[in-house]
Write a protein that holds these residues in place. Structure first.
Motif, PDB file in Angstrom:
ATOM      1  N   LEU A   1       0.854  -1.181   0.000  1.00  0.00           N
ATOM      2  CA  LEU A   1       0.000   0.000   0.000  1.00  0.00           C
ATOM      3  C   LEU A   1       0.895   1.236   0.000  1.00  0.00           C
ATOM      4  CD1 LEU A   1      -2.862   1.325   0.422  1.00  0.00           C
ATOM      5  CD2 LEU A   1      -2.361   1.212   2.878  1.00  0.00           C
ATOM      6  N   ILE A   2       0.599   2.197  -0.859  1.00  0.00           N
ATOM      7  CA  ILE A   2       1.372   3.434  -0.926  1.00  0.00           C
ATOM      8  C   ILE A   2       0.612   4.541  -0.199  1.00  0.00           C
ATOM      9  CG2 ILE A   2       2.343   5.209  -2.416  1.00  0.00           C
ATOM     10  CD1 ILE A   2       2.781   3.153  -4.542  1.00  0.00           C
ATOM     11  N   ILE A   3       1.250   5.104   0.812  1.00  0.00           N
ATOM     12  CA  ILE A   3       0.682   6.253   1.521  1.00  0.00           C
ATOM     13  C   ILE A   3       1.411   7.495   1.039  1.00  0.00           C
ATOM     14  CG2 ILE A   3       0.290   7.321   3.770  1.00  0.00           C
ATOM     15  CD1 ILE A   3       0.141   4.595   5.012  1.00  0.00           C
ATOM     16  N   GLY A   4       0.693   8.321   0.303  1.00  0.00           N
ATOM     17  CA  GLY A   4       1.301   9.492  -0.315  1.00  0.00           C
ATOM     18  C   GLY A   4       1.342   9.332  -1.815  1.00  0.00           C
ATOM     19  N   ALA A   5       0.631  10.178  -2.519  1.00  0.00           N
ATOM     20  CA  ALA A   5       0.556  10.077  -3.985  1.00  0.00           C
ATOM     21  C   ALA A   5       1.148  11.329  -4.619  1.00  0.00           C
ATOM     22  CB  ALA A   5      -0.895   9.874  -4.430  1.00  0.00           C
ATOM     23  N   GLY A   6       2.401  11.612  -4.263  1.00  0.00           N
ATOM     24  CA  GLY A   6       3.098  12.756  -4.835  1.00  0.00           C
ATOM     25  C   GLY A   6       4.192  12.314  -5.782  1.00  0.00           C
TER      26      GLY A   6
END
Length: 480
Positions: free
Chosen positions: A151-156
């Motif tokens: 899971l990726i937390i942060g979509a920058g």
């Protein structure tokens, strides 16, 4: 129940990866023994009825020694940079060779093993383990069954860059199930993966999806808020990949030192390029590599020289001044790929074509038609053959096989404050810029890549750049 099952599947997937590569290593070691034995027979180093190993040694003890040595050197720990992974596997194989050598010495009265066989076994084991692992890893990269859900937390932009690295690295096998962010920036990530919620939903999503590994890529978040987020999710996951606010920072080879009593983590960065031993290794590798390849390259150089001379008027070589190590100038050798009146042709062309003039201003190159380039120069550039004479520079010691781009003296002003860093290293025939876009990147990006290379130099990374260069040149990627 779904949460517990997902966790168990993740653990089973991890061990399945390890067992699969243990089997791959077992097959590689057994075949390496067979190959070494048959080569000795073919070359006359052994008689056909010579006794080497009994079956229990060949199929049990010797392979197990290698598997144990690779395992104790983290050769079955995946989802990390390929260069670190390859280094650990190589160390494990070398230790396995040493352990087998000790075994052979201790058991020399029990069975006969020739020195030729022992030497060949060392070579065949390294080659077959590397080839078998590479082939299997390439296949597994395309199969989702053994990929770890993440899971990726942060979509920058940081998460975007990390995800791109994961996709291109053969050892990372992550299956992104979605992203979490309050205000996602990356269009690429939000298009490819579902947005599962905001930061306050992190724990709920992790429990619902049964996630074992989380990537936290929000380097700009406030310190207190980041600590709170990490503390909330830590009890529910086994692994947290955390990207601190160090993007672009010169790190080189680093060790993390934890000062427990003060609750501080120190990052110790080594400037490997400043060490005399590393400079010696780099120079020795350049000389050995060029001298070994020269018998094959010399006929190519002669043939290309004849073609250049027949194609257009002028000298065979184009000798230009370039900035070298320490900021001084040196003569850089190339096959002439332009007309002798190329500058006049370029001025007329840019004056008549505003779009080309704008492109020249940005890239300092023309990626399409270039009026200065001769007919043979076009296809030489496509395969970077015009740069082959720079091997003479390598022998002279003014260039290296891998290094920053050899800049023109007039480009000092454009390089700016990064000049002092770039001239710490000898220019290279290839380098970081060559394997990351070649002429498709802007001048500023090229400089940034060269600065990163100097600040983060390592010998294994040089080898990686050389191998990638061969692949890119064959594919003619980014060449103009």
């Amino acid at each position: 129940m779904h949460y517990d099952n997902s966790k168990r599947v993740a653990v089973m997937r991890h061990y399945a990866n390890a067992l699969l590569f243990m089997a791959v290593d077992y097959i590689a070691v057994v075949l390496a023994q067979i190959a070494a034995y048959n080569i000795c027979i073919f070359s006359g180093r052994l008689l056909a009825n010579s006794f080497v190993f009994s079956p229990d040694y060949q199929y049990i003890y010797i392979p197990m020694i290698f598997i144990l040595c690779i395992g104790t050197n983290d050769g079955y720990m995946f989802n990390r940079p390929a260069m670190d992974f390859s280094r650990d596997v190589f160390k494990g194989v070398v230790f396995g060779i040493i352990m087998c050598g000790i075994l052979l010495f201790a058991m020399h009265e029990t069975f006969f093993v020739s020195r030729a066989y022992a030497g060949l076994l060392s070579v065949t084991v390294i080659l077959l383990v590397a080839v078998f692992r590479y082939v299997v890893a390439k296949r597994l990269k395309k199969l989702p069954i053994l990929k770890e859900r993440i899971l990726i937390i942060g979509a920058g932009k940081t998460a975007e860059r990390i995800k791109k690295y994961f996709d291109n690295d053969i050892v990372y096998r992550y299956n992104v199930i979605g992203i979490i962010d309050d205000h996602p920036i990356s269009q690429e990530l939000t298009t490819e993966y579902p947005l599962l919620g905001g930061l306050e939903d992190s724990v709920e999503v992790i429990q619902r999806e049964g996630i074992n590994t989380v990537l936290v890529a929000i380097p700009g978040m406030e310190h207190e808020r980041m600590n709170t987020l990490l503390a909330e999710i830590r009890p529910y996951v086994r692994n947290i990949l955390f990207a601190p606010d160090l993007v672009g920072t010169p790190m080189g080879r680093v060790h993390i030192q934890t000062l427990f009593s003060q609750q501080i983590a120190l990052i110790k960065s080594y400037n490997d390029m400043s060490r005399l031993w590393n400079k010696f290794i780099k120079r020795a590798f350049d000389l050995v590599a060029v001298l070994i390849s020269m018998p094959l390259i010399l006929p190519v150089l002669v043939t290309l020289g004849i073609i250049v001379k027949m194609d257009s008027k002028g000298s065979v070589f184009y000798n230009a001044e370039r900035m070298g190590e320490g900021g001084g100038s040196f003569t850089c050798y190339k096959f002439r790929s332009m007309y002798t009146d190329g500058d006049e042709r370029l001025k007329r062309y840019l004056a008549e074509n505003p779009d080309a003039a704008q492109e020249w201003k940005k890239y300092a190159k023309l990626r399409g038609y270039d009026p200065r380039v001769t007919k043979c120069g076009r296809w030489m550039r496509r395969f970077s053959l015009d740069e082959l004479p720079q091997l003479i520079n390598v022998l002279e010691g003014t260039m290296s096989l891998v290094g920053p781009r050899p800049y023109l003296p007039r480009e000092k002003a454009d390089i700016g404050e990064n000049l002092d860093t770039i001239v710490l290293s000898k220019p290279g025939i290839t380098g970081f810029w060559q394997v990351n876009g070649r002429n498709d990147v802007s001048f500023a990006s090229r400089v940034a890549m060269d600065v990163w290379y100097v600040n983060n130099w390592s010998f294994p990374r040089d080898i990686m750049f050389l191998l990638k260069t061969v692949k890119i040149v064959i594919g003619k990627s980014g060449a103009y």
